[in-house]
Scaffold this motif. Structure first.
Motif, short mmCIF file in Angstrom:
data_model
loop_
_atom_site.label_atom_id
_atom_site.label_comp_id
_atom_site.label_asym_id
_atom_site.label_seq_id
_atom_site.Cartn_x
_atom_site.Cartn_y
_atom_site.Cartn_z
N ILE A 227 0.87 -1.18 0.00
CA ILE A 227 0.00 0.00 0.00
C ILE A 227 0.91 1.23 0.00
O ILE A 227 1.71 1.41 0.92
N ASP A 228 0.79 2.05 -1.06
CA ASP A 228 1.56 3.30 -1.17
C ASP A 228 0.62 4.44 -0.72
O ASP A 228 -0.31 4.81 -1.46
N LYS A 229 0.89 4.97 0.47
CA LYS A 229 -0.03 5.97 1.02
C LYS A 229 -0.01 7.27 0.21
O LYS A 229 -1.04 7.90 0.01
N PHE A 230 1.18 7.69 -0.24
CA PHE A 230 1.26 8.99 -0.91
C PHE A 230 0.52 8.99 -2.25
O PHE A 230 -0.22 9.94 -2.56
N SER A 231 0.72 7.91 -3.03
CA SER A 231 0.02 7.87 -4.32
C SER A 231 -1.34 7.20 -4.19
O SER A 231 -2.08 7.09 -5.17
N ARG A 232 -1.66 6.72 -2.97
CA ARG A 232 -2.96 6.06 -2.70
C ARG A 232 -3.19 4.89 -3.66
O ARG A 232 -4.20 4.83 -4.36
N LYS A 233 -2.19 3.99 -3.65
CA LYS A 233 -2.29 2.82 -4.53
C LYS A 233 -2.16 1.54 -3.71
O LYS A 233 -1.39 1.49 -2.73
N CYS A 234 -2.88 0.54 -4.15
CA CYS A 234 -2.73 -0.82 -3.61
C CYS A 234 -2.12 -1.63 -4.75
O CYS A 234 -2.74 -1.78 -5.81
N ILE A 235 -0.88 -2.11 -4.54
CA ILE A 235 -0.18 -2.82 -5.63
C ILE A 235 -0.07 -4.29 -5.24
O ILE A 235 0.43 -4.62 -4.15
N VAL A 236 -0.53 -5.16 -6.12
CA VAL A 236 -0.51 -6.60 -5.84
C VAL A 236 0.62 -7.25 -6.64
O VAL A 236 0.70 -7.05 -7.86
N TYR A 237 1.49 -7.98 -5.94
CA TYR A 237 2.60 -8.69 -6.59
C TYR A 237 2.33 -10.19 -6.56
O TYR A 237 1.78 -10.72 -5.60
N LEU A 238 2.77 -10.87 -7.62
CA LEU A 238 2.75 -12.34 -7.64
C LEU A 238 4.10 -12.79 -8.20
O LEU A 238 4.48 -12.38 -9.30
N GLY A 239 4.79 -13.60 -7.43
CA GLY A 239 6.11 -14.07 -7.86
C GLY A 239 7.07 -12.93 -8.07
O GLY A 239 7.92 -12.99 -8.97
N GLY A 240 6.92 -11.85 -7.33
CA GLY A 240 7.82 -10.70 -7.43
C GLY A 240 7.49 -9.78 -8.58
O GLY A 240 8.23 -8.84 -8.86
N VAL A 241 6.39 -10.05 -9.27
CA VAL A 241 6.02 -9.22 -10.42
C VAL A 241 4.73 -8.45 -10.10
O VAL A 241 3.77 -9.03 -9.58
N ARG A 242 4.76 -7.17 -10.45
CA ARG A 242 3.58 -6.31 -10.23
C ARG A 242 2.44 -6.79 -11.13
O ARG A 242 2.58 -6.83 -12.35
N LYS A 243 1.34 -7.18 -10.52
CA LYS A 243 0.23 -7.73 -11.31
C LYS A 243 -0.97 -6.78 -11.40
O LYS A 243 -1.59 -6.68 -12.44
N LEU A 244 -1.31 -6.21 -10.24
CA LEU A 244 -2.51 -5.35 -10.21
C LEU A 244 -2.21 -4.05 -9.48
O LEU A 244 -1.32 -4.02 -8.62
N GLU A 245 -2.99 -3.04 -9.79
CA GLU A 245 -2.83 -1.76 -9.09
C GLU A 245 -4.21 -1.10 -8.96
O GLU A 245 -4.90 -0.91 -9.96
#
Lengths: 371, 192
Positions: A227-245
């Motif tokens: 969770i990036d508070k400043f940009s207000r993003k929830c970033i989901v990783y799978l296997g070390g790769v950014r999958k969802l935002e």
């Protein structure tokens, strides 16, 4: 005899008048000529300079040209009062020529100044509009002191006034407004950036947490959430790769770490999902309970009580969740992280109890944010 | 006989008198145009008018240099300057009235928008309290209010051109603020 004498007198008179008239005509031709052409040329030059706004954009030279023209006219009028043959128009002609020269210079200067001013103002308008975009982007949700917002707001208004004056070709007014606007906006931006710098003091720690989170996701081939508070993003990783935002909404007092129950702050740290709640077991649309407070949070809380920076009767916060009911467009939670329901559905399916959830102030550094 | 010749010269050289009354009328008409702020509301036309007078004055001075003066054409030109100046005075007054009406209209319409904004702000989501956005909106509302007061002051003083720029900028801001507040309320599903 009498007739003869009278005839002689008339002829003599006519002769005398003719001779006198001829002499006057001859002498008037020989009298000094007034500098009509020079004065006319100066007047036209002044008129052209005035049409090119020299009175506004080359004021000093234009006024000098006008004064010289007035001197030429006054001199000419003074010479007219003297006897025809004693007139001397040299000074008048000189003033007229100088006036024409100054007027031409004033016109050229006015054109140059206008063009230069137009370019300068246009550039400043573009630069300040870009700065406003940056301020809106970076600080839109950041709680700056009211006095900074007041100055930014005043700067924006002056910029608009400058744009309106610029569109009308009122460059002096536009320049005055843009100068005031520039001062307010750049000073406010610098002050706001200094304020933000304090927020980013913890960035090296956040960076380490993010690296660890991605590494664990890669190692275990599992899902992790940042969770990036400043940009207000929830970033989901799978296997070390950014999958969802996804976009998120936070606690109303989101800046800084959570310190005490009821402070409406969203905590910062590395947590795990301790329980998944379906709709029947939570007042929100689904919820993922985090194991907040972790050992570090507890230690910090005890330290603050001991140091007296928190009152002795202060209580630790708890029940920090990721839940639905988001999409309000504002930070409204008590410290939780809210997503819109459809995105909550996706995340709820992907994660399990024990999934790592890292909450950081920012995933990117201050320089990158400001750039 | 000699006297007759001198008398003839004197008569011929003074047959045209400088048209001082016409010059004074032209100057007065230009001054009236300036008082009507023609130099502010119709600057190009005012510059052209002043140049016309300068041209006539140069003609008159040129005639004064001559032995046999002829001011008839100059008188006609001065009359034309007076007519031109009177027309400009009227046009400037009309233009000023137009600008004044525009300022008055904008002052009226901006007050309606700011009143609506004041009614809508308390409806903004409670979660916004203390948040950055509410601070920005408050700052913008205060700035718009200050601009309205300034524009009203300029209008009261008769500086309609300056008031117009200011009130236009304030109206733009008030409108964008209104749109921003309504968007926030719509997003938070609050009726307004």
């Amino acid at each position: 005899m009498r007739l003869k004498r009278a005839g002689k007198t008339v002829i003599g008179s006519l002769f005398l008048v003719a001779v006198t008239g001829s002499c006057i005509l001859l002498l008037s031709r020989l009298a000094p000529k007034p500098p009509q052409a020079e004065v006319e040329f100066a007047r036209l030059a002044l008129s052209q300079a005035a049409s090119n706004d020299a009175g506004t954009y080359s004021r000093r030279q234009y006024n000098e040209a006008r004064a010289l023209y007035d001197s030429a006219m006054t001199g000419w009028q003074a010479e007219n009062k003297r006897f025809l043959y004693f007139r001397n128009f040299d000074k008048t002609a000189g003033f007229a020529r100088l006036s024409a020269k100054k007027a031409a210079e004033a016109m050229e200067n006015s054109k140059l100044n206008t063009s230069s001013l137009e370019k300068t103002i246009k550039l400043k308008i573009d630069t300040l509009n870009a700065l406003i975009l940056r301020i809106d982007k970076v600080f839109k949700a950041y709680p700056l002191p009211p006095e900074i917002w007041n100055r930014i707001s005043r700067g924006k208004m002056l910029l608009r006034e400058s744009e309106i004056a610029f569109e009308k070709g009122q460059y002096l007014q536009a320049n005055k407004h843009i100068t005031d606007s520039e001062y307010l906006l750049t000073a406010s931006y610098e002050k706001a950036s200094m304020d933000l710098k304090e927020y980013f003091d913890n960035f090296p720690v956040w960076q380490r947490w993010v690296e660890k989170t991605i590494l664990e996701s890669r190692k275990n081939r599992s899902y992790s959430i940042i969770i990036d508070k400043f940009s207000r993003k929830c970033i989901v990783y799978l296997g070390g790769v950014r999958k969802l935002e996804y976009n998120v909404e936070l606690g109303t007092n989101w800046v800084g770490d959570k310190r005490v129950r009821g402070d409406k702050a969203t905590p910062e740290g590395m947590y795990r999902i301790s329980k998944k709640f379906n709709n029947n077991h939570t007042k929100y649309y689904k919820a993922l309970l985090l194991d907040y407070p972790n050992e570090f949070d507890k230690a910090e809380f005890v330290k603050e009580i001991a140091q007296g920076t928190l009152p002795r009767n202060a209580k630790m916060g708890s029940l920090i969740e990721i839940h639905g009911n988001g999409g309000k467009g504002v930070d409204w939670t008590e410290g939780c992280v809210a997503l819109i329901d459809s995105e909550m559905d996706v995340i709820f399916k992907l994660v399990r109890e024990g999934t790592l959830v890292t909450i950081v102030g920012s995933t990117i550094g201050l320089k990158q944010v400001l750039d | 006989m000699g006297l007759a010749a001198i008398a003839m010269v004197a008569v011929l050289s003074s047959c045209g008198k400088k048209p001082q009354a016409e010059i004074d009328s032209a100057n007065a008409a230009i001054e009236a145009a300036k008082t009507a702020e023609a130099n502010v509301y119709l600057p190009a036309e005012f510059t052209a008018l002043q140049d016309s007078l300068n041209a006539v004055m140069a003609d008159i001075t040129a005639q004064e240099s001559k032995l046999f003066k002829k001011f008839g054409p100059a008188k006609e030109k001065l009359a034309a300057v007076v007519t031109q100046a009177n027309q400009l005075t009227e046009s400037a007054a009309t233009k000023k009235e137009e600008v004044k009406a525009e300022v008055t209209n904008l002052l009226g319409s901006i007050k309606a928008v700011t009143e609506e904004n004041s009614k809508l702000i308390p409806k903004l989501p409670r979660g916004k309290e203390g948040a950055a956005v509410i601070e920005q909106i408050k700052a913008d509302v205060a700035t718009v209010d200050a601009s309205i007061v300034e524009a009203q002051g300029l209008s009261d003083k008769g500086s309609y051109m300056d008031a117009l720029n200011k009130i236009k900028a304030a109206k733009d801001k008030a409108d964008s603020l209104n749109a921003e507040i309504k968007e926030a309320l719509t997003k938070a599903r609050i009726k307004f």
